[in-house]
Scaffold this active site. Structure first.
Site, short mmCIF file in Angstrom:
data_model
loop_
_atom_site.label_atom_id
_atom_site.label_comp_id
_atom_site.label_asym_id
_atom_site.label_seq_id
_atom_site.Cartn_x
_atom_site.Cartn_y
_atom_site.Cartn_z
CG ASP A 31 -1.72 1.19 1.45
OD1 ASP A 31 -1.95 1.91 0.46
OD2 ASP A 31 -2.16 1.42 2.60
CG ASP A 35 -5.80 3.68 0.56
OD1 ASP A 35 -5.04 2.69 0.67
OD2 ASP A 35 -6.51 3.87 -0.46
CG ASP A 39 -1.32 1.75 -3.59
OD1 ASP A 39 -0.18 1.29 -3.75
OD2 ASP A 39 -1.62 2.55 -2.68
CG ASP A 217 -13.67 -14.56 -12.09
OD1 ASP A 217 -13.01 -15.03 -11.16
OD2 ASP A 217 -14.86 -14.20 -11.97
CD GLU A 279 -12.00 -19.08 -10.82
OE1 GLU A 279 -12.11 -19.15 -9.60
OE2 GLU A 279 -12.88 -18.56 -11.53
#
Ligand code: NOJ
Length: 556
Positions: A31, A35, A39, A217, A279
């Site tokens: 991060d 926050d 990211d 996915d 997947e």
């Protein structure tokens, strides 16, 4: 970058056939802005960890604009970056840095459903039944006199009905829409050519930006059986196939394969070796192998392997069936032990063999034996990384991170937890942010102490810094295994069971001059005379492989 350098005995082969691909779960990796949510700049700054580890590629779980109702698997715009994660420029910087370090970049593509915040779904809600806007999704009239009952009996993977009633544009109750997952994830209708055209364009958008592939996915879910026939069985993410012996009408339908043939043609029109990875929670391996036929995808996750209990016979059965099925279609097998949807294997294997939980564990559930779990997890990884084909590593497993089983209900965020009233503990326990430096706030995950899920204090001693250069640490074990795997080109090997050693609760095979032993029995296993130890998941005892330990030996 390029094919493995050990070309003396291995012909140059496409990179992905033996690749080790590292899964980054962006919310929890690093991060940069503090926050509490990971990211892209955070990932870029930590990419050297992956290069030092010795993997070939990074797969990023979704980073597209998303309300994050399902941690990014609810995509509101397929051509952008979620502001919480950064910008398109941040993505380009990440990709450039990864390529500089010799790492390929695989995106996550979510084609089964969009977010309810996607422009298409908003347009669909605002449009009339029967409109082209609604035809991109699966809207149906309800049953019962006022259409107050869902159109059929299908259930959501996350619990409850797979249908939600939408309000008509005038605010009165209207049609129902299908969502195999959360109600914020409406399923697309893949019988609609517009959906095909849109995703082809999305593929090109990212291929043009240099991505090396896509993890697809719910690849087994896009096409639903004609007429949406009844299916009132419970759904499980991990069990998308044939719970009752029949094929469910929402999973593994023949029509999905045409989609992947279309996509393969798109990928093949680009230079470089770009890949598609399925997947697909599909079993048996013969069904899975159909996703990796020559003109479809390149790889498919081997979830039968992930789910196999810690018993030699069952592991062998899955390995044999996997290799046989993949050989028929000429695709490499893959191997995987952990990801962001299952209990981390360092904890899963801390339960009695055959009783390993795959979905989450809560504070009041029976707890794993942490020491046993880690010992077995290290053995499982050492064994896995010698198997022929590709392999997947989930962030944090190289640190031996356990599942966080003690998360209180208030901090859990997985929609599966909420939709089942906590009966399904959900997947938060494998998604807790990574410890980088044990003495820093949030263990170096971010600049401050913020972390979207609380990190347990015991993780200080598991951080990357705490394990780097420490002989015997899990991190150094992974580094050693990946270096030796590359040196011996084990991903290109051919597995030959060692008939003398294999049997009872012992597995042993030979591959490219290396003998690999996994001992699940109580008795130590002695390697043949002259075998030289290359790598051990624990410690040899008088030269023999003790229980719950794996070892590689050179056979000179
Ligand atoms: C599979 C993903 O791995 C999982 O995290 C997600 O919840 C479902 N697909 C729905 O997109």
């Amino acid at each position: 970058m390029g094919p493995v350098s050990d070309t003396d005995t291995v012909p140059a082969a496409p990179w992905w056939r033996d690749a080790v691909i590292y899964q980054v779960y962006p919310r929890s990796f690093a991060d940069a802005d503090g926050d509490g949510l990971g990211d892209l700049p955070g990932i870029t700054a930590r990419l050297t960890h992956l290069a030092d580890l010795g993997v070939d590629a990074v797969w990023l779980s979704p980073v597209y604009p998303s309300p994050q109702k399902d941690a990014g698997y609810d995509v509101a715009d397929y051509r952008g970056i979620e502001p919480v994660f950064g910008t398109l420029a941040d993505f380009e910087a990440l990709s450039a840095r990864a390529h500089e370090l010799g790492l390929r970049v695989v995106m996550d593509l979510v084609p089964n459903h969009t977010s309810a915040d996607h422009a298409w779904f908003r347009q669909a809600l605002a449009a009339a039944p029967g409109s082209p806007e609604r035809a991109r999704y699966v809207f149906r009239d309800g049953r019962g006199p006022d259409g107050e009952l869902p159109p059929n009996s299908w259930r959501s993977v996350f619990g409850g009905s797979a249908w939600t009633r939408a309000a008509a544009p005038d605010g009165t109750p209207g049609q129902w829409y299908l969502h195999l997952f959360d109600s914020s994830q409406p399923d697309l209708d893949w019988s609609n050519p517009e959906v095909h055209a849109e995703f082809e364009d999305v593929l090109r958008f990212w291929l043009d930006r240099g991505v090396d592939g896509f993890r697809v996915d719910v690849a087994h879910g896009l096409v639903k059986a004609e007429g949406l026939p009844e299916w009132d069985h419970d759904q499980e993410l991990l069990n998308g196939s044939a719970a009752s012996g029949e094929r469910p009408p929402m999973w593994d339908q023949e029509g999905v394969h045409e989609i992947y043939r279309e996509w393969r043609r798109v990928l093949d029109s680009y230079d470089g070796e770009r890949i598609l990875v399925a997947e697909a929670w599909v079993t048996p391996p013969e069904r899975l192998a159909r996703y990796v036929r020559g003109d479809e995808m390149h790889q498919a996750f081997n979830f039968d392997y992930l789910r196999a209990p810690w018993r030699a016979g069952e592991l062998k059965r899955v390995i044999d069936a996997t290799l046989a099925a993949h050989e028929v279609v000429g695709a490499p097998a893959t191997w995987v032990l952990s990801n962001h949807d299952v209990v981390r294997h360092a904890s899963r294997l801390g339960y009695p063999a055959g009783g390993e939980p795959t979905s989450g564990v809560g504070p009041d559930d029976p707890q794993p034996d942490a020491e046993l779990g880690l010992r077995r997890a290290r053995a499982a990884t050492v064994f896995m990384l010698a198997l022929p084909g590709g392999a997947y590593v989930y962030q944090g497993e190289e640190l031996g991170l356990p599942e966080v089983t003690t998360l209180p209900a208030e901090v859990r965020q997985d929609p599966a937890f909420a939709r089942t009233g906590g009966e399904d503990r959900g997947r938060d326990g494998c998604r807790v942010p990574i410890p980088w430096e044990g003495d820093a706030p949030s263990y170096g995950f971010g600049p401050g102490s913020a972390s979207w899920l609380p990190q347990p204090p015991e993780w200080a001693r598991l951080s990357v810094a705490a394990q780097t250069g420490v002989a015997g640490s899990t991190l150094e074990l992974y580094r050693g295994a990946l270096a030796l795997r590359r040196e011996h080109a084990l991903g290109h090997g051919e597995l030959e069971w060692d008939a003398g050693l294999t049997g009872g609760d012992v597995l042993a095979f030979r591959t490219r001059g290396v003998l690999v032993v996994l001992n699940l029995s109580a008795e130590p296993v002695a390697p043949p005379a002259g075998a030289r130890p290359l790598l051990v998941s624990g410690e040899l005892v008088d030269g023999s492989v003790p229980t719950d330990t794996a070892a590689w030996f050179a056979l000179d």
